[in-house]
Design a protein around this motif. Sequence first.
Motif, PDB file in Angstrom:
ATOM      1  N   THR A 105       3.350   9.814  -5.234  1.00  0.00           N
ATOM      2  CA  THR A 105       3.114   8.591  -4.469  1.00  0.00           C
ATOM      3  C   THR A 105       4.275   8.409  -3.504  1.00  0.00           C
ATOM      4  N   LEU A 106       3.946   8.133  -2.239  1.00  0.00           N
ATOM      5  CA  LEU A 106       4.943   7.935  -1.193  1.00  0.00           C
ATOM      6  C   LEU A 106       4.747   6.565  -0.559  1.00  0.00           C
ATOM      7  N   ILE A 162       0.845  -1.195   0.000  1.00  0.00           N
ATOM      8  CA  ILE A 162       0.000   0.000   0.000  1.00  0.00           C
ATOM      9  C   ILE A 162       0.882   1.247   0.000  1.00  0.00           C
ATOM     10  N   ALA A 163       0.376   2.314  -0.589  1.00  0.00           N
ATOM     11  CA  ALA A 163       1.122   3.565  -0.699  1.00  0.00           C
ATOM     12  C   ALA A 163       0.237   4.719  -0.257  1.00  0.00           C
ATOM     13  N   LEU A 164       0.837   5.887  -0.138  1.00  0.00           N
ATOM     14  CA  LEU A 164       0.124   7.129   0.136  1.00  0.00           C
ATOM     15  C   LEU A 164       0.142   7.943  -1.150  1.00  0.00           C
ATOM     16  N   CYS A 165      -1.042   8.231  -1.686  1.00  0.00           N
ATOM     17  CA  CYS A 165      -1.141   9.047  -2.895  1.00  0.00           C
ATOM     18  C   CYS A 165      -1.521  10.466  -2.525  1.00  0.00           C
ATOM     19  N   LEU A 166      -0.952  11.435  -3.245  1.00  0.00           N
ATOM     20  CA  LEU A 166      -1.282  12.844  -3.102  1.00  0.00           C
ATOM     21  C   LEU A 166      -1.751  13.320  -4.462  1.00  0.00           C
ATOM     22  N   GLU A 216      -5.657  16.194  -1.978  1.00  0.00           N
ATOM     23  CA  GLU A 216      -6.211  15.055  -1.264  1.00  0.00           C
ATOM     24  C   GLU A 216      -5.103  14.036  -1.027  1.00  0.00           C
ATOM     25  N   LEU A 217      -5.193  13.359   0.120  1.00  0.00           N
ATOM     26  CA  LEU A 217      -4.292  12.264   0.463  1.00  0.00           C
ATOM     27  C   LEU A 217      -5.155  11.031   0.628  1.00  0.00           C
ATOM     28  N   TRP A 218      -4.711   9.874   0.082  1.00  0.00           N
ATOM     29  CA  TRP A 218      -5.480   8.642   0.226  1.00  0.00           C
ATOM     30  C   TRP A 218      -4.540   7.452   0.114  1.00  0.00           C
ATOM     31  N   SER A 219      -5.024   6.303   0.618  1.00  0.00           N
ATOM     32  CA  SER A 219      -4.241   5.080   0.462  1.00  0.00           C
ATOM     33  C   SER A 219      -4.504   4.532  -0.926  1.00  0.00           C
ATOM     34  N   CYS A 220      -3.452   3.997  -1.550  1.00  0.00           N
ATOM     35  CA  CYS A 220      -3.574   3.518  -2.925  1.00  0.00           C
ATOM     36  C   CYS A 220      -2.596   2.390  -3.174  1.00  0.00           C
ATOM     37  N   TYR A 258      -1.151   9.706  11.409  1.00  0.00           N
ATOM     38  CA  TYR A 258      -1.967   8.811  10.581  1.00  0.00           C
ATOM     39  C   TYR A 258      -1.225   7.514  10.284  1.00  0.00           C
ATOM     40  N   ARG A 259      -2.013   6.450  10.102  1.00  0.00           N
ATOM     41  CA  ARG A 259      -1.536   5.184   9.554  1.00  0.00           C
ATOM     42  C   ARG A 259      -2.216   4.992   8.209  1.00  0.00           C
ATOM     43  N   VAL A 260      -1.479   4.489   7.235  1.00  0.00           N
ATOM     44  CA  VAL A 260      -2.024   4.217   5.908  1.00  0.00           C
ATOM     45  C   VAL A 260      -2.515   2.765   5.911  1.00  0.00           C
ATOM     46  N   THR A 261      -3.825   2.571   5.729  1.00  0.00           N
ATOM     47  CA  THR A 261      -4.414   1.234   5.708  1.00  0.00           C
ATOM     48  C   THR A 261      -5.139   1.038   4.379  1.00  0.00           C
TER      49      THR A 261
END
Length: 128
Positions: free
Chosen positions: A15-16, A2-6, A121-125, A38-41
């Motif tokens: 993508t981080l 899983i990644a963090l998308c901006l 926006e930030l979201w898990s991806c 935050y935790r990315v889930t």
Amino acid sequence: MIALCLGLAGSVWATLPGEPFTLAWRHSVEKIRWEEDYRVTSAGLRLDEARVRGSGAGMEIPEGAVLRDGAWHYRRDLPPLQPLRLGRTPEAGDYQLCRDGRCRDLAHWLGPPRADRPAVELWSCSPD
């Protein structure tokens, strides 16, 4: 993995790695620092804890907050956020994304805040 998308509206600007992070900013009027962990889930971004270093106009200390090390610590029972939408304008300054004690402005990945792009926006991806 899983990644963090901006980005915005599903358009990915950066993508981080999907590691835990702290989102930090200064209130545009009171200049007081706020921090959220935050935790990315796979379900979205899970807010674990938040801190604020004071109060002021529109900045009430949440009920149940505990003063520790100069900041009010509190938790909110929220479902995972997917996405987390942030207002981002030149007048308000930038957010910082912190990992392992190192903070960088979102400008590091996205460029400076722009009036014609006043949100992110930030979201898990899933990384490509």
